[in-house]
Design an enzyme around this catalytic site. Structure first.
Site: not given
Ligand code: ADP
Length: 180
Positions: A28, A52, A102, A140
């Protein structure tokens, strides 16, 4: 000589990066940093989804991201939102949603969401930034699993998040040791 002029604070100067961020990872952080090199202002929008279960509360997630990006001052701001993403984006007067990709496996879901959002609000565009190779395995969910088993996540999350995860782990250890 022709000179391109950009209106200050035009809608495209602001981008919204939405997500759960439970918790913020290095993946992120990289997307936020790269987006802030393209857009003068990035709004990190932390989704409040009561259905959630999350490890970190809404306030904790916002606080961790704010701490990590404190030095970006007005260029990166962190807010909570609930409900429809397009409604939130329109309320900010932005037209841009940033999402990270990803792997090919992210694509189906992300493309579907982008198309639905376009149906709901045709003026809003979704921009995808591909994850750096070294972050493509980080999520995450994986970070939480490793950290709550006492594993080392220092290469996956910023220091502030590592410390917060360590506190959560300690709390769980204390609860486990408590006599019934
Ligand atoms: P959501 O539940 O909306 O997917 P996340 O916090 O999991 O929320 O992810 C938010 C954004 O960050 C999404 O667009 C996801 O694809 C991106 N993201 C998550 N992990 C990574 C990573 N390791 N590298 C790049 N982008 C990421």
């Amino acid at each position: 000589m022709a000179r391109a002029t950009a209106k200050k604070s035009s809608p495209a100067s602001m981008a919204v990066f939405p997500g759960s961020f439970d918790p913020l990872t290095n993946g992120h952080v990289d997307i936020i940093e790269r987006a802030s090199e393209i857009f003068p202002q990035v709004i990190v929008a932390v989704l409040f989804n009561p259905s959630k279960e999350s490890l970190f509360s809404q306030a904790e997630r916002v606080a961790l991201i704010s701490k990590q990006f404190a030095r970006y001052k007005g260029r990166v701001s962190v807010v909570s939102f609930s409900g429809l993403l397009v409604d939130f984006v329109q309320s900010t007067k932005s037209r841009v949603v940033i999402r990270g990709l990803r792997a090919i496996s992210d694509f189906d879901y992300e493309a579907q969401m982008a198309l639905i959002n376009r149906k709901l609000a045709p003026k809003i565009e979704t921009f995808f930034l591909t994850a750096r190779e070294e972050h493509s395995y980080i999520s995450s969910t994986v970070v939480k699993q490793v950290a709550l088993l006492g594993g080392d996540v220092s290469k996956m999350v910023p220091k502030v998040v590592e410390q917060a995860l360590s506190k959560k782990w300690q709390e769980r250890q204390r609860l486990r040791r408590r006599p019934l």
